[in-house]
Design an enzyme around this catalytic site. Sequence first.
Site, PDB file in Angstrom:
ATOM      1  N   ILE A  61      20.303 -25.404  25.893  1.00 37.06           N
ATOM      2  CA  ILE A  61      20.472 -24.453  24.422  1.00 37.06           C
ATOM      3  C   ILE A  61      21.104 -25.185  23.574  1.00 37.06           C
ATOM      4  CG2 ILE A  61      21.427 -22.554  23.267  1.00 37.06           C
ATOM      5  CD1 ILE A  61      21.383 -21.226  26.238  1.00 37.06           C
ATOM      6  N   ARG A 105      35.691 -23.719  21.144  1.00 33.58           N
ATOM      7  CA  ARG A 105      35.582 -22.826  20.355  1.00 33.58           C
ATOM      8  C   ARG A 105      36.167 -21.589  20.769  1.00 33.58           C
ATOM      9  NH1 ARG A 105      31.659 -23.903  16.386  1.00 33.58           N
ATOM     10  NH2 ARG A 105      30.178 -24.961  16.673  1.00 33.58           N
ATOM     11  N   LYS A 130      25.442 -19.992  29.453  1.00 36.40           N
ATOM     12  CA  LYS A 130      25.247 -21.304  28.622  1.00 36.40           C
ATOM     13  C   LYS A 130      26.268 -22.142  29.045  1.00 36.40           C
ATOM     14  CE  LYS A 130      24.587 -23.330  23.711  1.00 36.40           C
ATOM     15  NZ  LYS A 130      24.661 -23.021  22.502  1.00 36.40           N
ATOM     16  N   TYR A 135      28.076 -17.183  27.805  1.00 27.92           N
ATOM     17  CA  TYR A 135      28.314 -18.816  27.153  1.00 27.92           C
ATOM     18  C   TYR A 135      30.202 -19.102  27.248  1.00 27.92           C
ATOM     19  CZ  TYR A 135      28.021 -22.064  22.686  1.00 27.92           C
ATOM     20  OH  TYR A 135      28.280 -22.755  21.671  1.00 27.92           O
ATOM     21  N   TYR A 178      40.425 -15.890  20.521  1.00 29.56           N
ATOM     22  CA  TYR A 178      41.369 -16.338  19.318  1.00 29.56           C
ATOM     23  C   TYR A 178      42.208 -14.572  20.577  1.00 29.56           C
ATOM     24  CZ  TYR A 178      43.996 -15.803  15.797  1.00 29.56           C
ATOM     25  OH  TYR A 178      45.548 -15.934  15.148  1.00 29.56           O
ATOM     26  N   THR A 198      26.027 -19.438  16.470  1.00 26.76           N
ATOM     27  CA  THR A 198      26.477 -20.869  15.742  1.00 26.76           C
ATOM     28  C   THR A 198      25.974 -22.289  15.356  1.00 26.76           C
ATOM     29  OG1 THR A 198      28.237 -20.609  17.923  1.00 26.76           O
ATOM     30  CG2 THR A 198      28.780 -22.476  15.970  1.00 26.76           C
TER      31      THR A 198
END
Length: 367
Positions: A263, A201, A224, A196, A172, A109
Site C-alpha cells: 500500500i 503514528r 497493512k 493497519y 492517542y 493518511t
Amino acid sequence: MAYQQMSAFKTSSNPFTNDPAFRFVRTNNARISGRWVSPKAAVIPNFHLPMRSFEVKNRTSTDEIKSLRLITAIKTPYLPDGRFDLEAYDALVNMQIEDGADGVIVGGTTGEGQLMSWDEHIMLIGHTINCFGTSVKVIGNTGSNSTREAIHATEQGFAVGMHAALHINPYYGKTSQEGMVSHFKCVLPMGPTIIYNVPSRTGQDIPPTVIQSLAENTNLAGVKECMGHDRIDKYTKNNIATWSGNDDECHDSRWDHGANGVISVTSNLIPGLMRELMFEGKNPSLNAKLQPLMNWLFCEPNPIGVNTALAQLGVIRPVFRLPYVPLPLAKRVEFVNMVNDIGREYFIGDKDVRVLDDDEFILVGRY
C-alpha cells in the site's frame, strides 16, 4: 406519580420492550446485588447496526481484496479555497488505473482523511466508487480511535459501495489488547477489512496475538504492516495476507518475505514503476534506483513530500490544508533533479517538472 410513570413504561404495551437493542445483557453469573461485572461479559453483539440490510448485495469477496498487489494511498487535491478539486482527483485516479494500480485507499493518511469532515470523507468514497468502481478496487479508510465513529463511518462507506475498509487501531487514547480485539470485532462483520498497523503514528503496536485472534473472521482480508520483514514473515507463515506499509522495504517484503504487495505513497508519482516492482519478479537494480525518491518522500511526515512533488509535477494545484506546508526550497530543487535522473516519462502527468517558489503555494487554515 413518578412511580406510576415508571410502571407504565415497563408494561408490555410499550413498543420498545420487545426490541433486543433495549434489553440489558446479564451473564449467568451476574448478581443482582450490584457487583461489578467484567465489561467483556456485557459486550452487545452487532444486532443493533442501524444501516444493516438483509437484501442480497453485490459485495466484493475477501479473496478479491487479498489478490491486490499495488494499492495506491491516493492523494486528495484541493482548490484554492480548500475544497476538494474533484477534476484533479479524477485525473489522478485515472492515471493510477492506466499505469496498473489495482486498488486505491481513499481518505487515508496520504489522502488526508484526518483533515476531512466525515461528510467529505464518505462523499469522496462514494464519488470514487461511482466513477471508478468497475476499474479499480476502492478501499475506504473508515477507521477511527472512537469505536462509535468507526462503526458509523464503515456502515456509510459500505452503504455507498466501497469494496473494503481500512482500519487503524485506536490511537492517542490507546486501549488494551483486549480493547483492540473488541474494537475490530465491531467493524469486521460489515465487509472485507484490512487492519493497519503503524505504531509511529498511533503510538501503539498491534501485536500478532491480536491479529491471530481475529484471523478466523472471514472478512479479515489482511494487514497493512509497517513493522518490517520479521513481522510480515510471521503473518505469511500463518497464512495471513499482508501488504507492506513501507515503500522502501516493499520489494524485499514482496519477493523475499511473502507479502501480497504494497500500500504505497510513491505510486502516486510512479505507478508504472511500482507495478513493475510488485508484479515482474525480483528487480534489485530498479529497487535501488528508487530508494532516493522514497527516502525523499518521507524526509518530513507524509503527506508533505508527496503533496510538494505532485504540485511540482503540475498535476495538482499547490494548495495545502494546514497544518501541512510544502518542503523547503532546497528539497524542492532536489526533487526536480531526481525526476530528471529517473526520467520524467516515468512520472505521472505531461507537464515539465519545475521548482515552485514559496509564494506559489497556498496554505489554507479554514476550509
